[in-house]
Design an enzyme around this catalytic site. Structure first.
Site, PDB file in Angstrom:
ATOM      1  N   GLY A   1      -5.155 -15.802 -10.155  1.00 49.82           N
ATOM      2  CA  GLY A   1      -5.786 -15.307  -8.922  1.00 49.82           C
ATOM      3  C   GLY A   1      -6.263 -16.447  -8.622  1.00 49.82           C
ATOM      4  O   GLY A   1      -6.061 -17.818  -9.860  1.00 49.82           O
ATOM      5  N   ILE A   2      -6.151 -17.584  -7.660  1.00 48.13           N
ATOM      6  CA  ILE A   2      -6.770 -18.362  -7.089  1.00 48.13           C
ATOM      7  C   ILE A   2      -7.935 -18.974  -7.481  1.00 48.13           C
ATOM      8  O   ILE A   2      -8.977 -18.314  -7.317  1.00 48.13           O
ATOM      9  CB  ILE A   2      -5.978 -18.919  -6.011  1.00 48.13           C
ATOM     10  CG1 ILE A   2      -6.024 -20.991  -5.594  1.00 48.13           C
ATOM     11  CG2 ILE A   2      -6.412 -18.422  -4.668  1.00 48.13           C
ATOM     12  CD1 ILE A   2      -5.042 -20.742  -4.244  1.00 48.13           C
ATOM     13  N   GLY A   3      -8.481 -20.209  -7.615  1.00 50.65           N
ATOM     14  CA  GLY A   3      -9.942 -20.817  -8.001  1.00 50.65           C
ATOM     15  C   GLY A   3      -9.992 -21.251  -9.570  1.00 50.65           C
ATOM     16  O   GLY A   3      -9.217 -21.764 -10.027  1.00 50.65           O
TER      17      GLY A   3
ATOM     18  N   ILE B   1     -12.523 -19.556 -11.495  1.00 53.70           N
ATOM     19  CA  ILE B   1     -12.472 -19.072 -12.582  1.00 53.70           C
ATOM     20  C   ILE B   1     -11.540 -18.970 -13.087  1.00 53.70           C
ATOM     21  O   ILE B   1     -11.214 -18.241 -14.306  1.00 53.70           O
ATOM     22  CB  ILE B   1     -12.842 -17.623 -11.864  1.00 53.70           C
ATOM     23  CG1 ILE B   1     -14.578 -17.533 -11.734  1.00 53.70           C
ATOM     24  CG2 ILE B   1     -13.441 -16.350 -13.368  1.00 53.70           C
ATOM     25  CD1 ILE B   1     -15.637 -16.708 -11.179  1.00 53.70           C
TER      26      ILE B   1
ATOM     27  N   GLU C   1       1.457 -14.422  -9.529  1.00 52.28           N
ATOM     28  CA  GLU C   1       2.371 -14.501  -8.317  1.00 52.28           C
ATOM     29  C   GLU C   1       1.646 -15.986  -7.998  1.00 52.28           C
ATOM     30  O   GLU C   1       2.849 -16.956  -6.530  1.00 52.28           O
ATOM     31  CB  GLU C   1       1.660 -14.127  -7.066  1.00 52.28           C
ATOM     32  CG  GLU C   1      -0.036 -14.126  -6.893  1.00 52.28           C
ATOM     33  CD  GLU C   1      -1.090 -13.873  -5.976  1.00 52.28           C
ATOM     34  OE1 GLU C   1      -2.040 -14.742  -5.975  1.00 52.28           O
ATOM     35  OE2 GLU C   1      -1.103 -12.584  -6.376  1.00 52.28           O
TER      36      GLU C   1
ATOM     37  N   ILE D   1     -15.441 -11.404  -4.055  1.00 52.67           N
ATOM     38  CA  ILE D   1     -16.834 -11.896  -3.459  1.00 52.67           C
ATOM     39  C   ILE D   1     -18.277 -11.085  -3.302  1.00 52.67           C
ATOM     40  O   ILE D   1     -18.988 -11.652  -4.032  1.00 52.67           O
ATOM     41  CB  ILE D   1     -16.623 -11.660  -1.869  1.00 52.67           C
ATOM     42  CG1 ILE D   1     -15.594 -12.925  -1.363  1.00 52.67           C
ATOM     43  CG2 ILE D   1     -18.328 -12.442  -0.943  1.00 52.67           C
ATOM     44  CD1 ILE D   1     -15.567 -12.738   0.338  1.00 52.67           C
TER      45      ILE D   1
ATOM     46  N   GLY E   1      -2.329 -10.536  -3.300  1.00 49.15           N
ATOM     47  CA  GLY E   1      -1.512 -10.018  -5.087  1.00 49.15           C
ATOM     48  C   GLY E   1      -2.426  -8.917  -5.820  1.00 49.15           C
ATOM     49  O   GLY E   1      -2.345  -8.853  -7.240  1.00 49.15           O
TER      50      GLY E   1
ATOM     51  N   LYS F   1     -24.207 -19.163  -3.955  1.00 43.97           N
ATOM     52  CA  LYS F   1     -24.626 -20.415  -3.945  1.00 43.97           C
ATOM     53  C   LYS F   1     -26.247 -20.293  -3.067  1.00 43.97           C
ATOM     54  O   LYS F   1     -26.973 -21.148  -3.580  1.00 43.97           O
ATOM     55  CB  LYS F   1     -24.469 -21.676  -2.638  1.00 43.97           C
ATOM     56  CG  LYS F   1     -22.598 -21.923  -4.133  1.00 43.97           C
ATOM     57  CD  LYS F   1     -21.879 -23.035  -2.741  1.00 43.97           C
ATOM     58  CE  LYS F   1     -20.501 -22.655  -3.006  1.00 43.97           C
ATOM     59  NZ  LYS F   1     -19.710 -24.127  -2.633  1.00 43.97           N
TER      60      LYS F   1
END
Length: 474
Positions: free
Chosen positions: A253-255, A257, A276, A351, A374, A401
């Site tokens: 995925g995006i990010g 991690i 994706e 999250i 996705g 945070k």
């Protein structure tokens, strides 16, 4: 009725006396359309102000997303709509780059955004009620256009310059854009000299484009990698050393991690990519020889993705590179396709997770944050791997945070469950790996509390007892 411009783009093969032409589009999988050249038809090259004049009140406009966001066209759209006092325009998109001026309060009643995946530039407008979002799996967005649930008047897209045969490329983002241009009555393309020419489903012939605007000097949007925290690096290490095997097919995925995982796979061998999206971290693994795609079943030997976001290094790597295949997202994110590859390892972030394994990824309480995307497509595709060795992974830092635990007794009221407790196999924080598949609720609570931040373990145990009426146990 479809416009004359749209009908001219439809091959005679599909015309019928008894049925409207636009209903004859077939579901795309291996026969991309609009690919064929249309004889004696060429796009009109125009200044951006002239090209945008076709947009009128009440139109539904598709905006190409991610690094392919046609910023010059979008900026001209906002100016045109204000100057001509247009009303009730709907813009439809996944996440876009740029300021998204059309979501500002000044555009209320003029342009309303509908996000199929929420980015930071539209988040405030959605949560203030000035914009919409549609919960939908990324794999199913093309169905909105192919089944004509959404009918587009205009598509604003970015393409590479036409080659000697008249073919342009959707470049960094094929995703749901291929389906959108099949649906749209009128196509305006920003022909960007800096857009990489990519192979796969993104090749379209210029004869299907109505108007083209040349962009020589402005690079496509970049998103360089962020610095990784110690917690993220530890999560990456745990996943790389314990859950990623040689020969695995990866989805990220995006990010940060997923980036943290990739940077620790340099010594792996014969990794494959079917995802994706991807970013710069994949380039480093290719250059190191860790990614060969040699073990993959689907598109053996090739990186398969639907869009990419990163730095110029990434875009240069993609340009004219047959090692990379950019595909329609209904293909990349099909669980039936994903599950055919070996050792599918899907790495996604979230999250929060409750003590029974319910995963929230798109919202914080009633505040919408991102989208379904996705995650389920690949979590399920990995779980259903035909070789029995797939690994669906949810990864997150143990705290926010502000220091609040991301492993919680109850999901915050108003939050949406993106991935159900039945879908979840592995949850990873910097404190360890929780294996939840086949576990009871009290066993799940035990596993998740083990990988929670030490500051929150005691309160989580008390809350788990109150909820489950028994102590968490292995």
């Amino acid at each position: 009725m479809a416009s004359k411009a749209f009908l001219r783009r439809v091959p005679k093969l599909f015309k019928s006396k008894t049925e409207p032409t636009f209903l004859k589009r077939t579901f795309y999988l291996y026969t991309p359309e609009p690919f064929h050249p249309i004889p004696d038809r060429h796009p009109e090259w125009k200044r951006v102000e002239e090209a945008i004049k076709v947009i009128k009140s009440g139109d539904k406009i598709y905006i190409h997303g991610a690094a392919a966001t046609p910023l010059r066209l979008v900026n001209s759209l906002t100016k045109h709509s204000l100057e001509n006092k247009l009303e009730n325009i709907e813009v439809i998109h996944i996440h876009t780059e740029g300021p998204a001026e059309f979501t500002k309060p000044a555009f209320e009643g003029i342009i309303r955004s509908n996000s199929l995946f929420i980015a930071s530039n539209v988040r405030q407008a959605i949560n203030e009620g000035r914009a919409d979002c549609t919960p939908i799996f990324l794999s199913e967005i093309p169905l909105l256009f192919r089944r004509r649930i959404i009918n587009l008047d205009v598509a604003l897209i970015s393409v590479s310059l036409p080659d000697e045969h008249g073919y342009c490329s959707l470049g960094t983002s094929v995703d749901c854009t291929r389906a959108a241009i099949e649906n749209a009555k009128y196509i305006i393309a920003l022909a960007n000299h800096n857009m990489p020419r990519t192979f796969g489903d993104g090749l379209i012939h210029q004869s299907h484009i109505d108007a083209m605007v040349e962009e020589k000097y402005v690079p496509i949007p970049e998103r360089p990698q962020k610095a990784l925290s110690e917690a993220e690096l530890e999560i990456g290490r745990l996943i790389a050393e314990n859950l990623v095997s040689d020969g695995a097919t990866l989805q990220m995925g995006i990010g940060t991690i997923p980036d943290a995982v990739l940077c620790q796979l340099l010594n792996h061998r014969d990794l494959g990519i079917h995802t994706e999206m991807f970013s710069d971290g994949v380039v480093d693994l290719v250059e190191r020889g860790a990614i060969t795609n040699a073990k993959k079943v689907v598109q053996t030997g090739k990186i398969v993705s639907s869009f990419a976001v990163g730095s110029k290094k990434l875009y240069d790597f993609m340009d004219n590179n047959p090692f990379v295949v950019m595909s329609d997202v209904s293909f990349t994110n099909s669980t039936a396709i994903i599950s055919q590859n070996p050792k599918v390892t899907a790495i996604n972030s979230c999250i929060m997770v409750d003590i029974t394994g319910q995963v929230v990824s798109d919202s914080i309480g009633t505040r919408m944050y991102s989208g379904v995307g996705g995650q389920i497509d690949f979590i399920r595709g990995a779980a259903l791997g035909l070789d029995g060795h797939g690994k669906p992974i949810i990864a997150m830092s143990s705290t926010t945070k502000k220091g609040d635990s991301k492993i919680v007794p109850f999901i915050t009221e108003g939050s949406g469950v993106t991935t159900t407790r039945a879908h979840v196999h592995y949850v990873v924080t910097e404190f360890g790996i929780a294996s939840l598949f086949g576990k009871t609720l009290r066993q799940r609570a035990y596993e998740l509390i083990k990988i929670a931040h030490p500051n929150h373990k005691e309160s989580l145990e008390k809350s788990a007892f109150e909820r489950l009426k028994c102590m968490p146990a292995p």
